[in-house]
Write a protein that holds these residues in place. Structure first.
Motif, PDB file in Angstrom:
ATOM      1  N   LEU A   8      48.933  44.146  35.998  1.00 60.63           N
ATOM      2  CA  LEU A   8      48.422  45.011  37.059  1.00 60.63           C
ATOM      3  C   LEU A   8      46.908  45.005  37.055  1.00 60.63           C
ATOM      4  O   LEU A   8      46.265  44.884  38.094  1.00 60.63           O
ATOM      5  N   SER A   9      46.330  45.106  35.870  1.00 58.56           N
ATOM      6  CA  SER A   9      44.878  45.155  35.766  1.00 58.56           C
ATOM      7  C   SER A   9      44.240  43.860  36.239  1.00 58.56           C
ATOM      8  O   SER A   9      43.113  43.857  36.713  1.00 58.56           O
ATOM      9  N   GLU A  10      44.971  42.765  36.105  1.00 55.22           N
ATOM     10  CA  GLU A  10      44.414  41.485  36.526  1.00 55.22           C
ATOM     11  C   GLU A  10      44.528  41.285  38.028  1.00 55.22           C
ATOM     12  O   GLU A  10      43.796  40.487  38.609  1.00 55.22           O
ATOM     13  N   ILE A  11      45.437  42.006  38.651  1.00 54.12           N
ATOM     14  CA  ILE A  11      45.679  41.803  40.080  1.00 54.12           C
ATOM     15  C   ILE A  11      44.861  42.749  40.950  1.00 54.12           C
ATOM     16  O   ILE A  11      44.405  42.378  42.015  1.00 54.12           O
ATOM     17  N   LEU A  12      44.652  43.968  40.481  1.00 53.26           N
ATOM     18  CA  LEU A  12      43.989  44.969  41.309  1.00 53.26           C
ATOM     19  C   LEU A  12      42.512  44.667  41.523  1.00 53.26           C
ATOM     20  O   LEU A  12      41.818  44.232  40.600  1.00 53.26           O
ATOM     21  N   SER A  22      35.703  46.316  48.800  1.00 51.16           N
ATOM     22  CA  SER A  22      34.878  45.128  48.564  1.00 51.16           C
ATOM     23  C   SER A  22      35.696  43.920  48.130  1.00 51.16           C
ATOM     24  O   SER A  22      35.202  42.795  48.165  1.00 51.16           O
ATOM     25  N   LYS A  23      36.947  44.159  47.683  1.00 52.00           N
ATOM     26  CA  LYS A  23      37.837  43.117  47.148  1.00 52.00           C
ATOM     27  C   LYS A  23      37.252  42.466  45.894  1.00 52.00           C
ATOM     28  O   LYS A  23      37.637  41.370  45.521  1.00 52.00           O
ATOM     29  N   GLN A  24      36.343  43.178  45.233  1.00 53.82           N
ATOM     30  CA  GLN A  24      35.761  42.688  43.995  1.00 53.82           C
ATOM     31  C   GLN A  24      36.475  43.329  42.802  1.00 53.82           C
ATOM     32  O   GLN A  24      37.101  44.387  42.941  1.00 53.82           O
ATOM     33  N   PRO A  25      36.335  42.729  41.599  1.00 51.24           N
ATOM     34  CA  PRO A  25      37.028  43.274  40.417  1.00 51.24           C
ATOM     35  C   PRO A  25      36.634  44.715  40.138  1.00 51.24           C
ATOM     36  O   PRO A  25      35.538  45.176  40.474  1.00 51.24           O
ATOM     37  N   LEU A  26      37.573  45.422  39.490  1.00 54.09           N
ATOM     38  CA  LEU A  26      37.346  46.808  39.122  1.00 54.09           C
ATOM     39  C   LEU A  26      37.022  46.902  37.629  1.00 54.09           C
ATOM     40  O   LEU A  26      37.413  46.050  36.839  1.00 54.09           O
TER      41      LEU A  26
END
Lengths: 77, 261
Positions: free
Chosen positions: A20-24, A29-33
């Motif tokens: 999940l953490s890798e997908i969200l 912005s569609k940038q990593p969280l």
């Protein structure tokens, strides 16, 4: 600064799955969280917004994001 | 979302909301917050009402929607407007414990029900489901992430269907499918008449026992404000899908759009 990682999130007791953490990403912005240990929230550094995690469920509705205040920058790891 | 989703051109009090823009396919009105409140409110009785009003048939329709999605073992799939999770649970049985199901909805109450159901059910494949509170118009996923997407009784309720279709297209892997189940806005006058009769004489009276008559009265207008099968196919093609086909099921009362990226 803390990057999303399985070990970190499990330590935080949130039990968010690694996949999940890798997908969200940030819904705007569609940038990593980035996971913030202090606030237990997901942070989008690109737009300066944090999103809460409630009962293990990430809340990534754009209108529920909170704009990061300048003083909270000092509390980032 | 499940069978009894609504799209509201007016507020619950009957006041008409200002129309902010008009797309070629539909009016775009800004009432997503009120819809969120609606689905939060009906979450506790949603599943029971769906079973009652469809005489259990909604399970058949949802199984069909999942089959049409092409989801298979090991896939990463997305269930949009997942509500209390019916389609997500079916998808998890398809993808297995090596796959992944993302159930996304903007109603925290619906997700709470979904999460509770997941904890109550003792099946290992259900552990592959992750719930996310999010907006179908601004998906929190990178491009080309999913092997399949389903949406049950959700597209009729979003405030911007063009945008929702484009977001689905964006997060789908090339060659993958989206399967969108909803009421069918039929071109056949008799079908439309029977749909409206059922809503007026069955759905609303039953919903009144749950003090939700007002919410379900709008279902008829919601279907009238939706798109026909042909219009849905055009919507998908305009969003970039390479092919789109709308299937009528259950005597034309329901429909399922299948589009391929």
């Amino acid at each position: 600064m803390v990057r999303f990682s399985r070990v970190l999130l499990k330590d935080a007791g949130l039990a968010i799955d690694k996949t999940l953490s890798e997908i969200l990403v940030c819904p705007l912005s569609k940038q990593p969280l980035r996971f913030c240990e202090k606030t237990k929230s997901l942070v989008s550094d690109t737009i300066g917004v944090s999103f809460p995690i409630n009962d293990g469920i990430p809340c990534l509705v754009p209108k529920d994001g909170k704009i990061l205040e300048e003083e909270s920058n000092a509390s980032k790891d | 979302m499940t069978v009894l989703g609504l799209a509201l051109p007016v507020t619950f009090t009957g006041q008409q909301l200002p129309v902010t823009s008009r797309s070629r396919h539909s009016l775009v009105v800004k009432c997503s917050s009120e819809r969120q409140i609606l689905f939060n409110r009906i979450a506790p009785v949603y599943d029971n009402l769906n079973d009652l009003l469809s005489l259990g048939q909604h399970r058949i329709w949802k199984n069909m929607a999942v089959s049409w999605s092409g989801a298979k073992t090991g896939d990463h799939v997305l269930d949009l407007c997942c509500g209390s999770g019916d389609l997500s649970f079916l998808l998890s049985e398809k993808v297995g414990f090596n796959g992944k199901v993302m159930g996304l909805d903007f109603s925290s109450e619906q997700l709470a029900v979904a999460s509770s159901r997941q904890n109550l059910r003792d099946r290992s494949c259900y552990k592959c489901i992750e719930w996310i509170e999010g907006d179908a118009l601004d998906l929190p996923f990178d491009d080309c992430k999913f092997d399949a997407i389903t949406m049950g009784y959700g597209l009729r309720n979003v405030v911007d269907r063009d945008r929702a279709m484009r977001e689905m297209y964006r997060v789908l892997k090339p060659g993958s499918r989206v399967s969108i189940l909803d009421f069918n806005k039929s071109n056949q006058p008799m079908t439309r008449f029977m749909q409206e009769w059922m809503i007026d004489n069955v759905v609303v009276p039953v919903a009144s026992f749950y003090s939700l008559a007002k919410e379900y009265e709008y279902l008829k207008y919601s279907i009238n404000g939706y798109l026909t099968g042909q219009e849905l196919e055009a919507l998908a093609l305009e969003a970039g899908f390479s092919s789109a086909r709308h299937y009528e099921i259950s005597g034309g009362f329901m429909g399922n759009l299948v589009a391929v990226r």
